[in-house]
Motif scaffolding. Structure first.
Motif, PDB file in Angstrom:
ATOM      1  N   TRP A   3     -19.212  33.789 -12.679  1.00 42.99           N
ATOM      2  CA  TRP A   3     -17.804  33.507 -12.365  1.00 42.99           C
ATOM      3  C   TRP A   3     -16.943  33.648 -13.615  1.00 42.99           C
ATOM      4  CZ3 TRP A   3     -16.282  33.678  -7.603  1.00 42.99           C
ATOM      5  CH2 TRP A   3     -17.113  33.283  -6.559  1.00 42.99           C
ATOM      6  N   GLU A   4     -17.508  33.328 -14.763  1.00 44.05           N
ATOM      7  CA  GLU A   4     -16.749  33.455 -16.012  1.00 44.05           C
ATOM      8  C   GLU A   4     -16.469  34.941 -16.310  1.00 44.05           C
ATOM      9  OE1 GLU A   4     -19.222  31.174 -15.462  1.00 44.05           O
ATOM     10  OE2 GLU A   4     -17.591  29.715 -15.328  1.00 44.05           O
ATOM     11  N   GLU A   7     -13.615  36.004 -13.976  1.00 42.72           N
ATOM     12  CA  GLU A   7     -12.318  35.518 -14.429  1.00 42.72           C
ATOM     13  C   GLU A   7     -11.842  36.321 -15.643  1.00 42.72           C
ATOM     14  OE1 GLU A   7     -11.779  31.046 -14.081  1.00 42.72           O
ATOM     15  OE2 GLU A   7     -10.930  31.422 -16.058  1.00 42.72           O
ATOM     16  N   TRP A  62      -3.738  41.614 -17.592  1.00 38.67           N
ATOM     17  CA  TRP A  62      -2.956  41.731 -18.823  1.00 38.67           C
ATOM     18  C   TRP A  62      -2.440  43.153 -19.026  1.00 38.67           C
ATOM     19  CZ3 TRP A  62       0.145  39.342 -21.789  1.00 38.67           C
ATOM     20  CH2 TRP A  62       0.022  37.975 -21.996  1.00 38.67           C
ATOM     21  N   LEU A 121       0.555  43.440 -16.938  1.00 36.32           N
ATOM     22  CA  LEU A 121       1.670  42.689 -17.533  1.00 36.32           C
ATOM     23  C   LEU A 121       2.246  43.414 -18.747  1.00 36.32           C
ATOM     24  CD1 LEU A 121       0.212  39.036 -17.379  1.00 36.32           C
ATOM     25  CD2 LEU A 121       2.106  39.942 -16.013  1.00 36.32           C
ATOM     26  N   ARG A 157      -7.417  38.073  -5.233  1.00 39.09           N
ATOM     27  CA  ARG A 157      -6.819  36.736  -5.307  1.00 39.09           C
ATOM     28  C   ARG A 157      -6.493  36.365  -6.756  1.00 39.09           C
ATOM     29  NH1 ARG A 157      -4.079  33.542  -5.766  1.00 39.09           N
ATOM     30  NH2 ARG A 157      -3.742  31.495  -4.827  1.00 39.09           N
ATOM     31  N   LEU A 158      -7.360  36.753  -7.686  1.00 37.52           N
ATOM     32  CA  LEU A 158      -7.117  36.444  -9.094  1.00 37.52           C
ATOM     33  C   LEU A 158      -5.961  37.274  -9.656  1.00 37.52           C
ATOM     34  CD1 LEU A 158     -10.784  35.976 -10.351  1.00 37.52           C
ATOM     35  CD2 LEU A 158      -9.041  34.209 -10.060  1.00 37.52           C
ATOM     36  N   ASP A 170      -2.802  35.621  -8.779  1.00 40.89           N
ATOM     37  CA  ASP A 170      -2.484  34.441  -9.589  1.00 40.89           C
ATOM     38  C   ASP A 170      -1.918  34.858 -10.940  1.00 40.89           C
ATOM     39  OD1 ASP A 170      -2.388  31.639 -10.077  1.00 40.89           O
ATOM     40  OD2 ASP A 170      -4.214  31.766 -11.266  1.00 40.89           O
ATOM     41  N   TYR A 171      -2.576  35.824 -11.573  1.00 43.57           N
ATOM     42  CA  TYR A 171      -2.171  36.192 -12.924  1.00 43.57           C
ATOM     43  C   TYR A 171      -0.839  36.946 -12.939  1.00 43.57           C
ATOM     44  CZ  TYR A 171      -7.048  34.928 -13.640  1.00 43.57           C
ATOM     45  OH  TYR A 171      -8.242  34.251 -13.639  1.00 43.57           O
ATOM     46  N   LEU A 192      -0.361  38.802  -0.142  1.00 44.05           N
ATOM     47  CA  LEU A 192      -1.741  39.260  -0.307  1.00 44.05           C
ATOM     48  C   LEU A 192      -2.242  39.686   1.070  1.00 44.05           C
ATOM     49  CD1 LEU A 192      -4.382  39.457  -1.944  1.00 44.05           C
ATOM     50  CD2 LEU A 192      -4.766  37.034  -1.485  1.00 44.05           C
ATOM     51  N   TRP A 209     -15.498  26.778 -10.806  1.00 45.43           N
ATOM     52  CA  TRP A 209     -16.154  27.774  -9.951  1.00 45.43           C
ATOM     53  C   TRP A 209     -17.461  27.215  -9.392  1.00 45.43           C
ATOM     54  CZ3 TRP A 209     -13.491  31.602  -8.114  1.00 45.43           C
ATOM     55  CH2 TRP A 209     -12.461  32.181  -8.852  1.00 45.43           C
ATOM     56  N   ARG A 222      -2.952  32.805   0.962  1.00 49.51           N
ATOM     57  CA  ARG A 222      -3.836  33.293  -0.064  1.00 49.51           C
ATOM     58  C   ARG A 222      -4.973  32.315  -0.375  1.00 49.51           C
ATOM     59  NH1 ARG A 222       0.139  33.584  -4.849  1.00 49.51           N
ATOM     60  NH2 ARG A 222       0.571  31.583  -3.887  1.00 49.51           N
ATOM     61  N   GLY A 223      -4.753  31.029  -0.052  1.00 54.17           N
ATOM     62  CA  GLY A 223      -5.666  29.988  -0.511  1.00 54.17           C
ATOM     63  C   GLY A 223      -7.093  30.064  -0.011  1.00 54.17           C
ATOM     64  N   PRO A 247      -9.585  27.365  -9.025  1.00 56.53           N
ATOM     65  CA  PRO A 247      -9.633  28.330 -10.138  1.00 56.53           C
ATOM     66  C   PRO A 247      -8.860  29.624  -9.865  1.00 56.53           C
ATOM     67  CG  PRO A 247     -11.828  28.055  -9.122  1.00 56.53           C
ATOM     68  CD  PRO A 247     -10.938  27.011  -8.540  1.00 56.53           C
ATOM     69  N   TRP A 248      -8.619  29.935  -8.580  1.00 55.70           N
ATOM     70  CA  TRP A 248      -7.854  31.146  -8.254  1.00 55.70           C
ATOM     71  C   TRP A 248      -6.355  30.852  -8.209  1.00 55.70           C
ATOM     72  CZ3 TRP A 248     -11.555  29.042  -4.894  1.00 55.70           C
ATOM     73  CH2 TRP A 248     -11.041  28.213  -3.891  1.00 55.70           C
ATOM     74  N   ASN A 249      -5.976  29.634  -8.514  1.00 58.95           N
ATOM     75  CA  ASN A 249      -4.561  29.277  -8.485  1.00 58.95           C
ATOM     76  C   ASN A 249      -4.163  28.572  -9.775  1.00 58.95           C
ATOM     77  OD1 ASN A 249      -2.500  29.618  -6.426  1.00 58.95           O
ATOM     78  ND2 ASN A 249      -2.135  27.428  -6.665  1.00 58.95           N
ATOM     79  N   PHE A 250      -5.020  28.729 -10.773  1.00 54.53           N
ATOM     80  CA  PHE A 250      -4.845  27.978 -12.016  1.00 54.53           C
ATOM     81  C   PHE A 250      -3.506  28.293 -12.702  1.00 54.53           C
ATOM     82  CE2 PHE A 250      -5.395  27.246 -16.574  1.00 54.53           C
ATOM     83  CZ  PHE A 250      -5.891  25.955 -16.581  1.00 54.53           C
ATOM     84  N   VAL A 251      -3.201  29.573 -12.820  1.00 57.34           N
ATOM     85  CA  VAL A 251      -1.980  29.954 -13.541  1.00 57.34           C
ATOM     86  C   VAL A 251      -0.739  29.463 -12.786  1.00 57.34           C
ATOM     87  CG1 VAL A 251      -0.596  31.910 -14.364  1.00 57.34           C
ATOM     88  CG2 VAL A 251      -3.078  31.892 -14.719  1.00 57.34           C
ATOM     89  N   GLU A 252      -0.721  29.672 -11.477  1.00 62.92           N
ATOM     90  CA  GLU A 252       0.419  29.210 -10.677  1.00 62.92           C
ATOM     91  C   GLU A 252       0.571  27.691 -10.770  1.00 62.92           C
ATOM     92  OE1 GLU A 252       0.832  31.152  -6.875  1.00 62.92           O
ATOM     93  OE2 GLU A 252       1.711  29.353  -5.980  1.00 62.92           O
ATOM     94  N   LYS A 270      -7.448  27.266 -22.163  1.00 67.09           N
ATOM     95  CA  LYS A 270      -7.142  27.823 -20.847  1.00 67.09           C
ATOM     96  C   LYS A 270      -5.668  27.641 -20.498  1.00 67.09           C
ATOM     97  CE  LYS A 270      -9.487  28.454 -17.413  1.00 67.09           C
ATOM     98  NZ  LYS A 270     -10.077  28.351 -16.070  1.00 67.09           N
ATOM     99  N   GLU A 284      -3.651  30.205 -22.429  1.00 69.69           N
ATOM    100  CA  GLU A 284      -3.839  31.524 -21.815  1.00 69.69           C
ATOM    101  C   GLU A 284      -2.905  31.675 -20.608  1.00 69.69           C
ATOM    102  OE1 GLU A 284      -8.231  33.466 -21.608  1.00 69.69           O
ATOM    103  OE2 GLU A 284      -7.742  32.013 -20.051  1.00 69.69           O
ATOM    104  N   ARG A 339       0.699  31.942 -21.750  1.00 71.52           N
ATOM    105  CA  ARG A 339       0.995  33.271 -22.321  1.00 71.52           C
ATOM    106  C   ARG A 339       1.299  34.276 -21.210  1.00 71.52           C
ATOM    107  NH1 ARG A 339       2.823  32.779 -27.277  1.00 71.52           N
ATOM    108  NH2 ARG A 339       1.505  31.378 -28.469  1.00 71.52           N
ATOM    109  N   MET A 340       0.581  34.156 -20.096  1.00 71.53           N
ATOM    110  CA  MET A 340       0.892  35.033 -18.953  1.00 71.53           C
ATOM    111  C   MET A 340       2.282  34.713 -18.410  1.00 71.53           C
ATOM    112  SD  MET A 340      -2.598  35.451 -16.738  1.00 71.53           S
ATOM    113  CE  MET A 340      -4.182  35.312 -17.537  1.00 71.53           C
TER     114      MET A 340
END
Lengths: 215, 215
Positions: A11-12, A15, A23, A26, A47-48, A51-52, A58, B11, B40-41, B149-154, B191, B194, B197-198
């Protein structure tokens, strides 16, 4: 027994790869209106990327692969799509990996037929020498079968199934050893056993006298 | 500043929860023909249920939430669906968590209107006291905002956004501390940075003299 390289993705890894791909999007200051995830392999990556990149829309597309002998032209074809209107939209199509590039090629062709403003493609990985190079991806790798974490059970079933083509029965320890020999693949016994227990419940394998065999 | 409990899901949590939910399906000897993932969830959970249950057909539905004040009846409504024919199929609808149950209720109603053979629902988690109890899930928890983890940035953008409603600027270290105070949430500085930064690249926040502020 079939010998080919396989590699376990964590999973790491997923991600990190998705972040690296995102990136690149972006950094070009490009922003899709909608992400199209290819079912089933592209869903987690899609899905990732959402998010980014901050994408709310979606949708899913399913491309059907046919063996070269099964259809006149040996091409992938669309199985089912979404009622979402792609017209005028900037679309990012996402899959897990581009190998032959069939799925992405067909998905792109399909999306382009829906009058979008622009279509780009992204994956986590791409195989060296692939005819289709996605616009965005994290790494280009030598060909190997990637065991993605969302396909672990299916891959274990297939890889153990290969072994059981030539042996009647095999223990979990023997499978771990054979995976190393045949695929250079290091799978934990616990995770393998968990997958095989699911396969047993689904009547794919059975467990007799310490060994797995076809059900 | 808004105080509410939040919890970071790893994860490994996701994989364990999906496995526990899927085992309950397997133990009942029920097998869906198709998994419907709610966008999306629900996508990652849906993909994992597919792997564990051996389901090849995976389609997406999007339910739109409207605030109670925004629509006459305060109900969720379907935004877009799939061209996949659900007629006569055993359908498993998958979402990440059932809280108010709005999405799952509406998705179920929609799928039932397509003449399936049977419809069941699954999530990873359910909130205690939720009006809608999925047929399958791993754990029932007290209400908390789950950072998947798929919604971390949001989620980071929203939680930091809350802080910036009342402060003009905040450092990464201050955010880490405030997250603990306000949400009982333990986020790694790396994290978080990161993600920010996005967000900076997406022109949501900017970084000036060691502090984050609205862009």
């Amino acid at each position: 027994m079939k010998k080919f390289p396989a590699r376990l993705a964590s999973w790491e890894d997923i991600e990190r790869w998705a972040k690296e791909g995102a990136w690149k999007v972006l950094e070009e200051n490009w922003r899709p209106d909608v992400v199209v995830g290819l079912a089933r392999g592209g869903w987690v990556a899609a899905r990732l990327y959402c998010d980014y990149l901050g994408v709310k829309d979606l949708v899913s597309l399913k491309v059907e692969h046919w063996g070269v002998t099964a259809t006149p032209d040996g091409k992938a074809k669309l199985k089912y799509g979404s009622s979402y209107d792609l017209g005028g939209k900037r679309v990012l199509i996402v899959d897990d990996i581009s190998d032959t590039g069939e799925s992405l090629t067909l998905a792109k062709k399909y999306v382009e037929s829906r009058n979008p403003a622009e279509v780009r493609t992204a994956t986590l990985l791409t195989i060296k020498g692939s005819r289709f190079k996605p616009d965005y991806y994290a790494e280009e790798i030598e060909w190997a079968w990637i065991v993605f974490p969302w396909n672990f059970v299916e891959d274990m079933i297939n890889l153990v199934g290969n072994i059981l083509e030539e042996r009647e029965a095999v223990s979990t320890d023997e499978i771990v050893e054979l995976f190393k020999e045949l695929h250079g693949l290091d799978v934990s016994k616990g995770k393998l056993e968990e997958a095989l227990r699911m396969a047993e419940r689904r009547k794919i394998f059975k467990f007799r006298e310490g060994k797995w065999l076809k059900a």
